[in-house]
Design an enzyme around this catalytic site. Structure first.
Site, PDB file in Angstrom:
ATOM      1  CE1 TYR A 163      13.353 -32.250  38.417  1.00 35.52           C
ATOM      2  CE2 TYR A 163      14.212 -34.686  40.028  1.00 35.52           C
ATOM      3  CZ  TYR A 163      13.865 -33.950  39.046  1.00 35.52           C
ATOM      4  OH  TYR A 163      14.414 -34.352  37.577  1.00 35.52           O
ATOM      5  CD1 TRP A 168      20.835 -27.651  40.049  1.00 41.83           C
ATOM      6  CD2 TRP A 168      20.597 -25.996  41.701  1.00 41.83           C
ATOM      7  NE1 TRP A 168      21.899 -27.902  40.894  1.00 41.83           N
ATOM      8  CE2 TRP A 168      22.068 -26.673  42.292  1.00 41.83           C
ATOM      9  CE3 TRP A 168      20.660 -25.182  42.465  1.00 41.83           C
ATOM     10  CZ2 TRP A 168      22.960 -26.895  42.926  1.00 41.83           C
ATOM     11  CZ3 TRP A 168      21.530 -24.407  43.416  1.00 41.83           C
ATOM     12  CH2 TRP A 168      22.756 -25.691  43.672  1.00 41.83           C
ATOM     13  CB  CYS A 182      -9.248  -8.625  42.143  1.00 43.71           C
ATOM     14  SG  CYS A 182      -8.191  -8.446  42.868  1.00 43.71           S
ATOM     15  NE  ARG A 204     -16.031 -15.477  62.134  1.00 40.01           N
ATOM     16  CZ  ARG A 204     -15.213 -15.453  61.873  1.00 40.01           C
ATOM     17  NH1 ARG A 204     -13.622 -14.263  61.832  1.00 40.01           N
ATOM     18  NH2 ARG A 204     -16.050 -14.626  59.849  1.00 40.01           N
TER      19      ARG A 204
END
Length: 472
Positions: free
Chosen positions: A449, A457, A44, A23
């Site tokens: 969160y 936390w 995998c 490329r």
């Protein structure tokens, strides 16, 4: 005449390098030698093909030989490179019994790795398999499936030697897995999904040894709760057979009856071609390279599962054969040979494995002996916390182990296990390792969160906060 880039090996590192080089320099002649039939495939995914979640081996192929030809890459399948003449800058390959010589300006050795088969008596019996190639996966699936259940085109020429026709008719219903690493545990799930009795034999005190005891114990309990037998600290003495066919596994003086055996005791780098031709190997047994993937010969590169890489935590060469490492190294080498020197990048050994509905992950260095050998004074902390806000339904516990250096506070590694949220949380720690962050810096990361995804936390932040206090 133009320049020629020769690649030995047609999978992740090799084809990434070939594609990137072509490329970036369309005038470059790119020649790839592959000793087998398959190129550019996702190994995998093999356990999930055997399990039945992936319908065809062709689904694992990223790009076909025809697509590489369209890119202008000279791909030569069924060509095994047998020698490298470094002074003449040529390689010699064998194809259909004929020797073929090819010159190069730059050479990439991307010969991958092979499954290790320990010297166990009976390992040559019919019904003993490994899982590290498309052909081996086809052999396992054929052994477990009635002939009519497997499409004929799945067993084209090239599978033959590893396919045992009589096993298909025998309808095996029990399997012994030797080795409790990634492949062994992924295949335990695959065999269980095919209604087989599964027994895992591990010679070490725990499965998934690089993940640490805290993670391993959770995984072992989860395997047993799903009906998988687990024998730890157990050395397999021999594979028992009758009439040339597997009938059981003998370990610790007892014989467990099985119809099929999968040997999943790890892999070794295919570094012999390089080593026998004057390319230096490292202490790990893989090919030694610099930051650009270059070997002791300035015109010879190595990448992927046959080569070492630098560990960002220890600063030393390491051998961790994983897919991203191979693809990333190949792409970088492709850029380097076309005039843009590009480091292959450091590694921290980040990995994740699915064991039924449990996620286990690790990154960096959590083993105290390894950390001490690298000059650190390691301290570890284990916490358990919910994967979601305590009031939001559907959460489950996540166990997090963090390890840091006592003197500097530098984060060294982590392992985690839980039913959800583990695979992505480990990437936060991997990023921190590459940035050489301290535990207190990790503690103050501004992580996302919302109740469905985690507590205020995050478990990574909580683990860092507690470990920071322990260091103080």
């Amino acid at each position: 005449m133009g320049r020629t880039f020769v690649v030995v090996g047609g999978d992740a590192a090799g084809m990434s390098a070939a594609s990137k080089a072509k490329r970036d320099d369309p005038d470059l002649e790119v020649v790839v030698f592959e000793k087998g039939e398959w190129v550019s495939y996702g190994a995998c995914g093999l356990p999930y093909y055997v399990k039945g979640e992936i319908e065809s081996l062709d689904d694992l192929v990223t790009l076909t030989p025809e697509e590489f030809a369209e890119r202008g890459i000279d791909l030569r399948q069924h060509h095994e490179v047998v020698s490298i003449e470094r002074e003449e800058q040529t390689v010699t390959a064998v194809h259909d019994g004929e020797r073929v010589e090819q010159s190069y300006d730059d050479l990439l050795v991307a010969t991958g790795a092979r499954a290790i088969v320990p010297p166990i008596e009976g390992a040559d019996l019919d019904g003993v398999f490994t899982l590290h190639s498309m052909n081996s996966a086809a052999a396992v699936k054929r052994a477990l499936s009635p002939p009519a259940a497997v499409p004929d085109d799945e067993f084209q020429e090239g599978y033959g030697a590893q396919v045992h026709e009589y096993l298909a008719a025998a309808n095996p219903d029990s399997v012994g897995i030797i080795g409790g690493g990634y492949i062994g545990l992924e295949m335990a799930e695959a065999f269980d999904a095919r209604d087989m009795d599964v027994h895992v034999f591990e010679m070490l005190p725990h499965v998934l040894a690089p993940f640490g005891e805290d993670v391993a114990e959770k995984v072992e309990g989860h395997l047993e709760s799903n009906g998988v037998g687990v024998s730890l600290d157990t050395m397999v003495e021999r594979i028992v057979g009758e009439d040339g066919r597997v009938t059981g596994i003998e370990a610790d003086g007892e014989t467990v009856p099985v119809d099929v055996v999968l040997v999943a005791t790890g892999v070794a780098p295919n570094a012999e071609l390089a080593g026998e031709n004057g390319v230096e190997l490292g202490e790990t047994g893989a090919i030694a390279t610099d930051e650009y993937g270059r070997t002791n010969d300035e015109n010879v590169f190595a990448g992927g599962d046959c080569a070492e890489a630098r560990n960002a935590v220890t600063g030393e060469p390491d051998y961790v054969p994983l897919a991203l490492t191979a693809n990333r190294a190949g792409r970088a080498i492709g850029q380097t040979v076309t005039g843009t020197p590009t480091p292959v990048g450091d590694i921290v050994g980040t990995a994740v494995v699915k064991v039924f509905d449990l996620e286990a992950a690790r990154t960096g260095v959590i083993d105290h002996e390894i950390a001490e050998a690298a000059g650190y004074d390691p301290v570890s902390q284990v916490i358990e916390q919910g994967s979601r806000a305590h009031y939001y339904p559907g959460g489950s516990p996540i166990t997090v182990r963090l390890t840091a250096d006592r003197e500097s506070g530098r984060l060294l590694g982590a392992s985690m296990v839980g039913r959800e949220g583990v695979a992505q949380r480990i990437n936060t720690v991997a990023t921190a390792l590459h940035a050489e962050m301290t535990v207190d810096e990790v503690e103050y990361l501004d992580l996302a969160y919302a109740p469905p995804f985690g507590p205020v936390w995050d478990p990574v932040l909580t683990a860092a906060k507690v470990l920071h206090g322990k260091l103080d």
